[in-house]
Write an enzyme that holds these catalytic residues in place. Structure first.
Site, PDB file in Angstrom:
ATOM      1  N   LYS A 104      -2.369  -8.164  -7.754  1.00 67.70           N
ATOM      2  CA  LYS A 104      -3.180  -8.079  -6.537  1.00 67.70           C
ATOM      3  C   LYS A 104      -2.676  -6.886  -5.736  1.00 67.70           C
ATOM      4  O   LYS A 104      -1.652  -6.955  -5.052  1.00 67.70           O
ATOM      5  CB  LYS A 104      -3.061  -9.342  -5.683  1.00 67.70           C
ATOM      6  CG  LYS A 104      -4.076  -9.320  -4.547  1.00 67.70           C
ATOM      7  CD  LYS A 104      -3.614 -10.054  -3.311  1.00 67.70           C
ATOM      8  CE  LYS A 104      -2.952  -9.183  -2.281  1.00 67.70           C
ATOM      9  NZ  LYS A 104      -3.714  -8.059  -1.754  1.00 67.70           N
TER      10      LYS A 104
ATOM     11  N   GLU B  33      11.785  -3.292  11.437  1.00 70.18           N
ATOM     12  CA  GLU B  33      11.349  -2.131  10.657  1.00 70.18           C
ATOM     13  C   GLU B  33      10.121  -1.491  11.322  1.00 70.18           C
ATOM     14  O   GLU B  33       9.136  -2.177  11.573  1.00 70.18           O
ATOM     15  CB  GLU B  33      10.992  -2.632   9.248  1.00 70.18           C
ATOM     16  CG  GLU B  33      10.631  -1.551   8.272  1.00 70.18           C
ATOM     17  CD  GLU B  33      10.173  -2.152   6.944  1.00 70.18           C
ATOM     18  OE1 GLU B  33       9.469  -3.180   6.939  1.00 70.18           O
ATOM     19  OE2 GLU B  33      10.520  -1.567   5.907  1.00 70.18           O
TER      20      GLU B  33
ATOM     21  N   GLU C  14      10.915  -8.070  -3.095  1.00 70.89           N
ATOM     22  CA  GLU C  14      11.417  -6.752  -2.669  1.00 70.89           C
ATOM     23  C   GLU C  14      10.831  -6.477  -1.299  1.00 70.89           C
ATOM     24  O   GLU C  14       9.631  -6.192  -1.174  1.00 70.89           O
ATOM     25  CB  GLU C  14      10.984  -5.668  -3.678  1.00 70.89           C
ATOM     26  CG  GLU C  14      11.514  -5.877  -5.082  1.00 70.89           C
ATOM     27  CD  GLU C  14      13.020  -5.669  -5.192  1.00 70.89           C
ATOM     28  OE1 GLU C  14      13.620  -5.123  -4.262  1.00 70.89           O
ATOM     29  OE2 GLU C  14      13.588  -6.087  -6.208  1.00 70.89           O
ATOM     30  N   LEU C  15      11.662  -6.550  -0.245  1.00 70.79           N
ATOM     31  CA  LEU C  15      11.141  -6.619   1.125  1.00 70.79           C
ATOM     32  C   LEU C  15      11.545  -5.407   1.968  1.00 70.79           C
ATOM     33  O   LEU C  15      11.911  -4.368   1.447  1.00 70.79           O
ATOM     34  CB  LEU C  15      11.591  -7.943   1.738  1.00 70.79           C
ATOM     35  CG  LEU C  15      11.349  -9.172   0.838  1.00 70.79           C
ATOM     36  CD1 LEU C  15      11.887 -10.436   1.470  1.00 70.79           C
ATOM     37  CD2 LEU C  15       9.877  -9.329   0.489  1.00 70.79           C
TER      38      LEU C  15
ATOM     39  N   ASP D 253      -2.974  -4.043  -2.647  1.00 70.27           N
ATOM     40  CA  ASP D 253      -3.503  -4.095  -1.285  1.00 70.27           C
ATOM     41  C   ASP D 253      -4.951  -3.575  -1.338  1.00 70.27           C
ATOM     42  O   ASP D 253      -5.261  -2.636  -2.072  1.00 70.27           O
ATOM     43  CB  ASP D 253      -2.653  -3.211  -0.375  1.00 70.27           C
ATOM     44  CG  ASP D 253      -2.984  -3.424   1.085  1.00 70.27           C
ATOM     45  OD1 ASP D 253      -2.174  -4.067   1.773  1.00 70.27           O
ATOM     46  OD2 ASP D 253      -4.049  -2.962   1.540  1.00 70.27           O
TER      47      ASP D 253
ATOM     48  N   GLY E  66       6.705  -6.206  -0.456  1.00 77.26           N
ATOM     49  CA  GLY E  66       6.011  -6.143   0.824  1.00 77.26           C
ATOM     50  C   GLY E  66       6.954  -6.490   1.951  1.00 77.26           C
ATOM     51  O   GLY E  66       8.179  -6.334   1.833  1.00 77.26           O
TER      52      GLY E  66
ATOM     53  N   TRP F 248       0.803  -1.222   0.000  1.00 81.90           N
ATOM     54  CA  TRP F 248       0.000   0.000   0.000  1.00 81.90           C
ATOM     55  C   TRP F 248       0.834   1.270   0.000  1.00 81.90           C
ATOM     56  O   TRP F 248       0.310   2.353  -0.190  1.00 81.90           O
ATOM     57  CB  TRP F 248      -0.927   0.027   1.229  1.00 81.90           C
ATOM     58  CG  TRP F 248      -0.244  -0.369   2.508  1.00 81.90           C
ATOM     59  CD1 TRP F 248      -0.321  -1.592   3.129  1.00 81.90           C
ATOM     60  CD2 TRP F 248       0.649   0.418   3.313  1.00 81.90           C
ATOM     61  NE1 TRP F 248       0.470  -1.610   4.261  1.00 81.90           N
ATOM     62  CE2 TRP F 248       1.073  -0.387   4.404  1.00 81.90           C
ATOM     63  CE3 TRP F 248       1.133   1.732   3.224  1.00 81.90           C
ATOM     64  CZ2 TRP F 248       1.954   0.071   5.382  1.00 81.90           C
ATOM     65  CZ3 TRP F 248       2.015   2.188   4.199  1.00 81.90           C
ATOM     66  CH2 TRP F 248       2.407   1.366   5.258  1.00 81.90           C
TER      67      TRP F 248
ATOM     68  N   CYS G 110      10.134   1.990   1.728  1.00 82.59           N
ATOM     69  CA  CYS G 110      10.964   0.847   2.103  1.00 82.59           C
ATOM     70  C   CYS G 110      12.419   1.255   2.285  1.00 82.59           C
ATOM     71  O   CYS G 110      13.130   0.669   3.085  1.00 82.59           O
ATOM     72  CB  CYS G 110      10.845  -0.250   1.048  1.00 82.59           C
ATOM     73  SG  CYS G 110      11.245   0.331  -0.607  1.00 82.59           S
TER      74      CYS G 110
HETATM   75  P1  NAD Z   1       2.647  -6.987   3.502  1.00 77.45           P
HETATM   76  O1  NAD Z   1       3.690  -8.009   3.296  1.00 77.45           O
HETATM   77  O2  NAD Z   1       1.779  -7.099   4.674  1.00 77.45           O
HETATM   78  O3  NAD Z   1       1.670  -6.910   2.236  1.00 77.45           O
HETATM   79  C1  NAD Z   1       2.153  -6.704   0.927  1.00 77.45           C
HETATM   80  C2  NAD Z   1       1.149  -7.325  -0.035  1.00 77.45           C
HETATM   81  O4  NAD Z   1       1.135  -8.726   0.191  1.00 77.45           O
HETATM   82  C3  NAD Z   1      -0.288  -6.846   0.162  1.00 77.45           C
HETATM   83  O5  NAD Z   1      -0.931  -6.773  -1.089  1.00 77.45           O
HETATM   84  C4  NAD Z   1      -0.890  -7.955   0.997  1.00 77.45           C
HETATM   85  O6  NAD Z   1      -2.298  -8.071   0.844  1.00 77.45           O
HETATM   86  C5  NAD Z   1      -0.191  -9.161   0.417  1.00 77.45           C
HETATM   87  N1  NAD Z   1      -0.124 -10.319   1.299  1.00 77.45           N
HETATM   88  C6  NAD Z   1      -0.115 -10.360   2.645  1.00 77.45           C
HETATM   89  N2  NAD Z   1      -0.055 -11.638   3.074  1.00 77.45           N
HETATM   90  C7  NAD Z   1      -0.026 -12.418   1.969  1.00 77.45           C
HETATM   91  C8  NAD Z   1       0.030 -13.818   1.743  1.00 77.45           C
HETATM   92  N3  NAD Z   1       0.094 -14.692   2.754  1.00 77.45           N
HETATM   93  N4  NAD Z   1       0.049 -14.267   0.467  1.00 77.45           N
HETATM   94  C9  NAD Z   1       0.008 -13.394  -0.563  1.00 77.45           C
HETATM   95  N5  NAD Z   1      -0.059 -12.064  -0.416  1.00 77.45           N
HETATM   96  C10 NAD Z   1      -0.066 -11.577   0.836  1.00 77.45           C
HETATM   97  O7  NAD Z   1       3.408  -5.589   3.473  1.00 77.45           O
HETATM   98  P2  NAD Z   1       2.762  -4.155   3.654  1.00 77.45           P
HETATM   99  O8  NAD Z   1       2.620  -3.896   5.108  1.00 77.45           O
HETATM  100  O9  NAD Z   1       1.582  -4.007   2.778  1.00 77.45           O
HETATM  101  O10 NAD Z   1       3.878  -3.224   3.025  1.00 77.45           O
HETATM  102  C11 NAD Z   1       4.877  -2.673   3.765  1.00 77.45           C
HETATM  103  C12 NAD Z   1       6.137  -3.498   3.615  1.00 77.45           C
HETATM  104  O11 NAD Z   1       6.545  -3.501   2.254  1.00 77.45           O
HETATM  105  C13 NAD Z   1       7.292  -2.897   4.371  1.00 77.45           C
HETATM  106  O12 NAD Z   1       8.001  -3.933   4.992  1.00 77.45           O
HETATM  107  C14 NAD Z   1       8.137  -2.257   3.288  1.00 77.45           C
HETATM  108  O13 NAD Z   1       9.492  -2.115   3.614  1.00 77.45           O
HETATM  109  C15 NAD Z   1       7.927  -3.196   2.156  1.00 77.45           C
HETATM  110  N6  NAD Z   1       8.220  -2.575   0.868  1.00 77.45           N
HETATM  111  C16 NAD Z   1       9.347  -2.965   0.204  1.00 77.45           C
HETATM  112  C17 NAD Z   1       9.679  -2.350  -1.006  1.00 77.45           C
HETATM  113  C18 NAD Z   1      10.930  -2.742  -1.733  1.00 77.45           C
HETATM  114  O14 NAD Z   1      11.060  -2.385  -2.887  1.00 77.45           O
HETATM  115  N7  NAD Z   1      11.853  -3.457  -1.120  1.00 77.45           N
HETATM  116  C19 NAD Z   1       8.847  -1.357  -1.540  1.00 77.45           C
HETATM  117  C20 NAD Z   1       7.697  -1.003  -0.851  1.00 77.45           C
HETATM  118  C21 NAD Z   1       7.391  -1.629   0.364  1.00 77.45           C
END
Ligand code: NAD
Length: 519
Positions: free
Chosen positions: A183, A388, A256-257, A185, A234, A159, A290
């Site tokens: 997919k 984080e 990308e985490l 958020d 995510g 998101w 991130c």
């Molecule tokens: P999240 O992992 O909770 O969710 C990310 C996406 O994954 C959402 O669409 C969510 O619905 C989906 N998701 C959640 N559980 C899932 C599952 N079991 N199976 C499949 N999909 C699932 O992360 P978030 O809180 O939405 O985003 C913030 C995180 O993203 C932070 O840790 C941030 O650092 C990271 N991020 C990393 C980058 C990068 O390029 N490295 C860029 C942006 C955000």
């Protein structure tokens, strides 16, 4: 300040955007405006059968799309580049309404897909055109490297930059001849949906870019099981779940985490130049980038001076809920996320950290606002010291020697981004080499590395696998096919041949080819 929702975001417009999301069960998710908590639209939730149908339609569209000549595919993106820029203000309104970020960050986010398009319009013809290499036998054989699309790429987006991560990672996949099922958020599905409608207006075939919505654990398994490749952005925790399933299915994935990104400030830094960029690197997008900075290491010799300048800047940020360019800092994405950020700060205080400024939610401004917060005395037994926070919170630390600063910067499970500040670039570069991180920005916090689209950008350690941008960001969406031609049957020993002579001839030819630099 304009807190009233932009007039363009009518119910009819928002409903037209979500109409493309399949939701055969009738279940919906209440997508709300972050600044007010008011309902924007009911977002359909996709069932496993809906997701399978989306993949089926995407696969059918992909078969035709992959047959388009690359030039014709790229023409779609030439037109899309213009449309995305011409409609950037509508996109900005959508991003702000669904994410609560301030206007500067929202308009900057709209620039990412056009930058990606521009880069790959230039690069894709060179990267995707088959490359002829020599074969094992000079002049009599050849081998051609052909890049074929994977098929249907599944993209799971977060998101914090919903438009950029929903669209920018899809663009090279589509250019390479794939279909995409994304997919987003649930909270931030509107801006990617709008972006896809603009791509279709530019000529992207209908059905090629599908959207499914739902909570991650509900949608994820069916999406991964039907995809030929997964692009995930995510958290590290979710990345592990995705990576495990992709591995079991023997499909590739790019993860990308998260990060716990350090900034090392050297003793020759110019405080005025540093403080503004550092403050943006910490608090930009309300700390929900991130690559944003969560740890700042300051030299002991200038600690008080640099700390005072930074705290003063943090204290003076304007915070607000507004669709104009007034506030420098917007909201967090949701009350849930505000609670997570608050929990990190409360935990740090309880374990002995000091709040130099901020530290509190701001319900007087909106349901998910939190003050820019600077902490001192953060240790690794605190949540904010090791995991984080992903909010407007940073810890300041003092170091004595550069070796100590490097050691502290590397003392983390993450490795996404780092920043080094110095008046002497060569000195900063030498430190950059020693920091374990996928990106290091010198005399900037994060944007220079992210905006350098020609260079692959990804995380190391628990911050990810693979990279976006650069040739790698395009080639990962392809399988390589090695088409080898032998013009005459000369390889291998023949029946009745003298094997001693054969071995000698073969080994001598290896030496000869090395000398002639043929192989
Ligand atoms: P999240 O992992 O909770 O969710 C990310 C996406 O994954 C959402 O669409 C969510 O619905 C989906 N998701 C959640 N559980 C899932 C599952 N079991 N199976 C499949 N999909 C699932 O992360 P978030 O809180 O939405 O985003 C913030 C995180 O993203 C932070 O840790 C941030 O650092 C990271 N991020 C990393 C980058 C990068 O390029 N490295 C860029 C942006 C955000």
């Amino acid at each position: 300040m304009t807190t009233t929702r932009p007039s363009g975001l009518t119910d009819a417009f928002l409903e037209s955007l979500v109409a493309r999301v399949p939701g055969s069960s009738g279940a919906t998710w209440k997508l709300t405006e972050v600044y007010t908590g008011e309902l924007l639209v009911e977002l359909p939730q996709s069932t496993p059968e809906d997701i399978e149908r989306a993949f089926h339609a995407a696969r059918a569209a992909q078969q035709l799309w992959a047959q388009w000549p690359l030039k014709k595919r790229l023409e779609v993106f030439e037109r899309a580049h213009t449309l995305l820029i011409d409609n950037a203000l509508t996109t900005t309104d959508l991003i702000q309404a669904e994410s609560g970020k301030n206007r500067r960050m929202a308009i900057e986010e709209t620039c990412d897909p056009p930058m990606i398009i521009s880069h790959y319009l230039k690069r894709a013809p060179k990267v995707l055109t088959p490359k002829k290499h020599g074969g094992p036998i000079p002049f009599l054989s050849s081998s051609t490297e052909v890049h074929v699309p994977k098929g249907v790429v599944g993209i799971i987006a977060p998101w914090n930059f919903p438009f950029a991560t929903g669209l920018s990672d899809a663009i090279p996949a589509l250019m390479a001849g794939n279909a995409v099922v994304v997919k987003p958020d649930n909270k931030t599905a509107l801006s990617p949906l709008y972006g896809i409608s603009l791509l279709e207006e530019a000529g992207l075939p209908k059905g090629l870019f599908q959207v499914v919505c739902g909570e991650g654990p509900d949608v994820g398994p069916t999406l991964i099981d039907n995809a030929d490749y997964i692009m995930f952005t995510g958290s590290t925790a979710t990345g592990r779940v995705i990576g495990e399933r992709a591995g079991r299915n023997l499909i590739g994935c790019c993860l990308e985490l998260g990060g716990k990104n350090p900034m090392v400030v050297l003793d020759d830094v110019n405080v005025e130049e540093w403080v503004e960029s550092a403050a943006f690197g910490v608090f930009g997008n309300t700390g929900q980038i991130c690559m944003h900075i969560e740890r700042i290491y300051l030299p002991e010799s200038r600690y008080d001076e640099l700390k005072d300048a930074f705290v003063e800047r943090a204290r003076n940020f304007t915070i607000g809920a507004s669709y104009d360019f007034g506030p420098e800092i917007g909201s967090l994405v949701s009350p849930d996320h505000r609670d997570r950020v608050a929990a990190h700060v409360e935990d740090a205080i309880a374990k002995g950290a000091t709040v130099l400024t901020g530290g509190k939610p701001r319900p007087d401004i909106g349901p998910a606002f939190f003050e820019p917060t600077v902490l001192e005395g953060v240790t690794k037994d605190m949540l904010a010291g090791r995991t984080e926070t992903f909010g407007p919170v940073v810890g300041l630390y003092s170091y004595r020697t550069v070796d100590e600063a490097v050691k502290l910067a590397n003392d983390t499970d993450y490795g996404l981004n780092a920043s080094v500040w110095s008046g002497d670039i060569a000195r900063a570069e030498a430190i950059a080499e020693r920091i374990d991180s996928g990106n290091v920005n010198i005399n900037d916090a994060l944007a220079t590395a992210y905006a350098s689209k020609a260079t692959p950008s990804g995380g190391v350690k628990s911050s990810g696998v693979g990279a976006r941008h650069g040739d790698q960001g395009l080639l990962k969406y392809t399988d390589v096919k090695n088409v080898a031609v032998l013009k005459k049957q000369v390889l291998g020993a023949r029946p009745g041949q003298d094997y001693d002579a054969y071995v000698k001839q073969m080994l001598q030819s290896l030496k000869l080819m090395r000398r002639l630099r043929v192989r």
